[in-house]
Motif scaffolding. Structure first.
Motif: not given
Length: 122
Positions: A3-6, A18-27, A32-34, A76-84
């Motif tokens: 599962q990937l949950v944003e 805003l700051r977005l997060s995405c967490v990957a979980s499971g097997s 390789y990339t997010m 197992n988390t990727v973020y997206l910091q969004m400014n302006n």
């Protein structure tokens, strides 16, 4: 299996952040990339920010200098910091992960999150 949950989307005024997060979980044996994509109403899904194979970052021209992608490998988390933020950034933002499930199986699989809505008012 995976599962990937944003999270982190919402309504913000132009110029805000805003700051977005995405967490990957499971097997998951190896990620390789997010990366981050977005899809505005009536438009195709486009790449917003991504990591290259060498570990550097790529951004869509429309967000360069305003958005920053980062990753916490341990979580197992990727973020997206969004400014302006601008009204044209309004879209559903999706996380995409390319990963390997098991050490003995090198096939890579692609997974998408459910998306998180970002709305920027003028």
């Amino acid at each position: 299996q995976v599962q990937l949950v944003e999270s982190g989307g919402g309504l913000v005024q132009a110029g805000g952040s805003l700051r977005l997060s995405c967490v990957a979980s499971g097997s998951i044996f190896k990620i390789y990339t997010m990366d981050w994509y977005r899809q505005a109403p009536g438009k195709q899904r486009d790449l917003v920010a991504a990591f290259t194979s060498g570990g550097s970052t790529n951004y869509a021209d429309a967000v360069k200098g305003r958005f920053t992608i980062s990753r916490d490998h341990a979580k197992n988390t990727v973020y997206l910091q969004m400014n302006n933020l601008k009204p044209e950034d309004t879209a559903v933002y999706y996380c995409n992960g390319i990963l390997q499930h098991f050490e003995y199986e090198t096939t890579r699989f692609s997974y998408w999150g459910q998306g998180t809505q970002v709305t920027v008012s003028s």
